[in-house]
Write a protein that holds these residues in place. Sequence first.
Motif, PDB file in Angstrom:
ATOM      1  N   MET A   1       9.616 -33.277  21.474  1.00 46.95           N
ATOM      2  CA  MET A   1      10.982 -32.831  21.196  1.00 46.95           C
ATOM      3  C   MET A   1      10.989 -31.363  20.771  1.00 46.95           C
ATOM      4  O   MET A   1      11.793 -30.554  21.271  1.00 46.95           O
ATOM      5  CB  MET A   1      11.589 -33.704  20.098  1.00 46.95           C
ATOM      6  N   GLU A   2      10.086 -31.009  19.884  1.00 44.04           N
ATOM      7  CA  GLU A   2      10.037 -29.637  19.404  1.00 44.04           C
ATOM      8  C   GLU A   2       9.593 -28.681  20.499  1.00 44.04           C
ATOM      9  O   GLU A   2      10.065 -27.535  20.572  1.00 44.04           O
ATOM     10  CB  GLU A   2       9.113 -29.549  18.192  1.00 44.04           C
ATOM     11  N   ALA A   3       8.708 -29.150  21.392  1.00 44.86           N
ATOM     12  CA  ALA A   3       8.250 -28.288  22.487  1.00 44.86           C
ATOM     13  C   ALA A   3       9.379 -27.999  23.467  1.00 44.86           C
ATOM     14  O   ALA A   3       9.548 -26.851  23.917  1.00 44.86           O
ATOM     15  CB  ALA A   3       7.068 -28.946  23.209  1.00 44.86           C
ATOM     16  N   VAL A   4      10.162 -29.021  23.822  1.00 44.14           N
ATOM     17  CA  VAL A   4      11.298 -28.814  24.726  1.00 44.14           C
ATOM     18  C   VAL A   4      12.313 -27.887  24.080  1.00 44.14           C
ATOM     19  O   VAL A   4      12.851 -26.971  24.726  1.00 44.14           O
ATOM     20  CB  VAL A   4      11.941 -30.161  25.118  1.00 44.14           C
ATOM     21  N   ALA A   5      12.585 -28.101  22.801  1.00 46.14           N
ATOM     22  CA  ALA A   5      13.550 -27.250  22.099  1.00 46.14           C
ATOM     23  C   ALA A   5      13.067 -25.802  22.052  1.00 46.14           C
ATOM     24  O   ALA A   5      13.868 -24.862  22.184  1.00 46.14           O
ATOM     25  CB  ALA A   5      13.786 -27.782  20.694  1.00 46.14           C
ATOM     26  N   ALA A   6      11.769 -25.602  21.881  1.00 44.87           N
ATOM     27  CA  ALA A   6      11.216 -24.243  21.871  1.00 44.87           C
ATOM     28  C   ALA A   6      11.373 -23.587  23.236  1.00 44.87           C
ATOM     29  O   ALA A   6      11.696 -22.398  23.338  1.00 44.87           O
ATOM     30  CB  ALA A   6       9.746 -24.276  21.455  1.00 44.87           C
ATOM     31  N   ASP A   7      11.142 -24.365  24.301  1.00 46.34           N
ATOM     32  CA  ASP A   7      11.324 -23.835  25.657  1.00 46.34           C
ATOM     33  C   ASP A   7      12.781 -23.427  25.885  1.00 46.34           C
ATOM     34  O   ASP A   7      13.060 -22.398  26.504  1.00 46.34           O
ATOM     35  CB  ASP A   7      10.902 -24.876  26.689  1.00 46.34           C
ATOM     36  N   ILE A   8      13.704 -24.250  25.394  1.00 48.81           N
ATOM     37  CA  ILE A   8      15.127 -23.946  25.542  1.00 48.81           C
ATOM     38  C   ILE A   8      15.471 -22.653  24.808  1.00 48.81           C
ATOM     39  O   ILE A   8      16.177 -21.777  25.329  1.00 48.81           O
ATOM     40  CB  ILE A   8      15.979 -25.120  25.010  1.00 48.81           C
ATOM     41  N   ALA A   9      14.968 -22.520  23.588  1.00 49.48           N
ATOM     42  CA  ALA A   9      15.229 -21.306  22.814  1.00 49.48           C
ATOM     43  C   ALA A   9      14.662 -20.078  23.527  1.00 49.48           C
ATOM     44  O   ALA A   9      15.281 -18.996  23.498  1.00 49.48           O
ATOM     45  CB  ALA A   9      14.642 -21.438  21.415  1.00 49.48           C
ATOM     46  N   ASN A  10      13.506 -20.223  24.164  1.00 50.44           N
ATOM     47  CA  ASN A  10      12.909 -19.100  24.905  1.00 50.44           C
ATOM     48  C   ASN A  10      13.772 -18.706  26.095  1.00 50.44           C
ATOM     49  O   ASN A  10      13.953 -17.520  26.375  1.00 50.44           O
ATOM     50  CB  ASN A  10      11.498 -19.466  25.367  1.00 50.44           C
ATOM     51  N   VAL A  11      14.290 -19.716  26.810  1.00 52.14           N
ATOM     52  CA  VAL A  11      15.178 -19.435  27.943  1.00 52.14           C
ATOM     53  C   VAL A  11      16.392 -18.650  27.474  1.00 52.14           C
ATOM     54  O   VAL A  11      16.793 -17.651  28.083  1.00 52.14           O
ATOM     55  CB  VAL A  11      15.611 -20.743  28.642  1.00 52.14           C
ATOM     56  N   MET A  12      16.989 -19.110  26.370  1.00 52.16           N
ATOM     57  CA  MET A  12      18.180 -18.442  25.860  1.00 52.16           C
ATOM     58  C   MET A  12      17.848 -17.052  25.326  1.00 52.16           C
ATOM     59  O   MET A  12      18.647 -16.109  25.476  1.00 52.16           O
ATOM     60  CB  MET A  12      18.834 -19.287  24.773  1.00 52.16           C
ATOM     61  N   ALA A  13      16.665 -16.896  24.727  1.00 48.11           N
ATOM     62  CA  ALA A  13      16.268 -15.589  24.200  1.00 48.11           C
ATOM     63  C   ALA A  13      16.100 -14.571  25.320  1.00 48.11           C
ATOM     64  O   ALA A  13      16.434 -13.384  25.158  1.00 48.11           O
ATOM     65  CB  ALA A  13      14.977 -15.715  23.401  1.00 48.11           C
ATOM     66  N   GLU A  14      15.581 -15.007  26.453  1.00 52.37           N
ATOM     67  CA  GLU A  14      15.433 -14.103  27.590  1.00 52.37           C
ATOM     68  C   GLU A  14      16.785 -13.593  28.074  1.00 52.37           C
ATOM     69  O   GLU A  14      16.885 -12.501  28.653  1.00 52.37           O
ATOM     70  CB  GLU A  14      14.694 -14.815  28.728  1.00 52.37           C
ATOM     71  N   GLY A  15      17.848 -14.372  27.830  1.00 53.89           N
ATOM     72  CA  GLY A  15      19.189 -13.937  28.179  1.00 53.89           C
ATOM     73  C   GLY A  15      19.868 -13.147  27.077  1.00 53.89           C
ATOM     74  O   GLY A  15      21.024 -12.746  27.229  1.00 53.89           O
ATOM     75  N   GLY A  16      19.157 -12.957  25.957  1.00 51.80           N
ATOM     76  CA  GLY A  16      19.712 -12.181  24.861  1.00 51.80           C
ATOM     77  C   GLY A  16      20.385 -12.996  23.784  1.00 51.80           C
ATOM     78  O   GLY A  16      21.057 -12.438  22.909  1.00 51.80           O
ATOM     79  N   ALA A  17      20.208 -14.311  23.807  1.00 51.79           N
ATOM     80  CA  ALA A  17      20.883 -15.174  22.833  1.00 51.79           C
ATOM     81  C   ALA A  17      20.017 -15.417  21.606  1.00 51.79           C
ATOM     82  O   ALA A  17      18.781 -15.443  21.681  1.00 51.79           O
ATOM     83  CB  ALA A  17      21.235 -16.512  23.479  1.00 51.79           C
ATOM     84  N   ASP A  18      20.678 -15.602  20.467  1.00 50.92           N
ATOM     85  CA  ASP A  18      20.022 -16.061  19.246  1.00 50.92           C
ATOM     86  C   ASP A  18      20.192 -17.571  19.160  1.00 50.92           C
ATOM     87  O   ASP A  18      21.260 -18.103  19.464  1.00 50.92           O
ATOM     88  CB  ASP A  18      20.646 -15.416  18.013  1.00 50.92           C
TER      89      ASP A  18
END
Length: 484
Positions: free
Chosen positions: A373-390
Amino acid sequence: MDKQRIVYCPPVDRVMSIFKKLNAIPRPSHHEEKVADFLCQYAQSLGLEYQRDTQNCVIIRKPATPGHEDADPIVVLNHMDMVCVGMDNPLVDTVKPKVDGDWMTAEGTSLGADNGVGLSMALAMLADDAIVHGPIEVMTTTNEEDGMTGAEALAPDFIKGRKVVNLDSEDYDTITTGAAGALLQQHRLPAPLVEAPQGKRRWFKITITGGKGGHSGVDIAKGRASAVTMAWAVLAAIYNEYDIELARIDIGEANASIASKAVLVITVPSGEPAEYVKAQEESFNQWVSEEYRETDPDVRCSIEKVNPMDEVIEHEAFHQLMTCLENLPQGVVKMSETIEGTPETSNNVGRVYHDGENIVVTTHTRSFINDEMEAVAADIANVMAEGGADSQTLMMAPAWQEDAESPFIKLTSDVFDDVLGWRPRMVAMHFVLEAGYLVQKFPGMQIASIGPRIVEPHSTSERVQLSTIDDIWKVFINLLARLA
């Protein structure tokens, strides 16, 4: 226990009378003050001790039936909030239930049987002194549906009992002995509004409706159409061909629900691009009728001309949103190898909307394996970070697994068999329960989760089977007597 030891059970009408009162109280997540007031007033009317914490969680304590004072205290657990789908103003709107045969649903909104029916059982039990029980602690938490902040913040001395009867289960023929963990994130992508482009342009409102939606855990593997995915598909079809600007985006209704509707406003140059946009309505609906004929056949897209708007979302932010949504997981990530037909890990993009300064995206990741669960959530956060999101984690509830062979669980199963004539299944469900927090916060806690049959929770199709309320009510009352 043999059949002759089945105890007195008051009529289930008392449960339904209380449920009617709850339906008249607005109780969306984060705004439970009114229902917490109701619970405290209810305790006062019965002359019972109660306590309310800073999160509006309420515990009502009732002494044991005379002669059973030495029994272990029992905690009866429910939550007071509901997912308010289909309501124009959840802070004001009430639930209007209607009955069709053996089923109760609501007029145009979610019903709140999750978890209002279980709470009504607990309150009805408190009001009847003929019911046999040991010391009782009826605990009702807040914000279970959108962060579990109530359970997370409970003081270590808030309850004394270490055996919990949780009435927040939706599978009537089961004892829920395990639940997935959940990690709720909110991602904020900077998206300022800028002056709308000038020149000859056409403006369109794209509306997606008719989806079944549903619970983002229970229903995630049923192949339903997410309005997030649908909206992205429509936008991408236009985005890849012509100059398009996005002026408005509002997708989904609740973080814990599969998005069932979307509203978008776009603008494109006049002429061929505008004709192309109008053609997307027919092509989209044809695609949906083929792709979701069995699982979500009523999804529809409508595209209509609207008046120009003064501002649009900055194009770069729109571009980043499209890239992010394309790369976010939606639906089942992995099926369980040990629990047949059940997802092990999933993610649901619940809401996408513009708040005036940012595009806000919420994701709800679930898994029976906390590390996954934490790994998927980290991947999601990375995807959003690449788009400039916090990204911000709003809730992380651990997975929970009860010992299905424990005396407490076996006793609960025995009561089902004695009262109803059959034994329930022991299951782990792909939804999150507060149990994960409770077993960490209160060492030695044991939890059995039961409840009536509730279908399509977190949607306007939510309904509860009335005959199963009567059955679970009898099981609940007899279980308390046995535990005494």
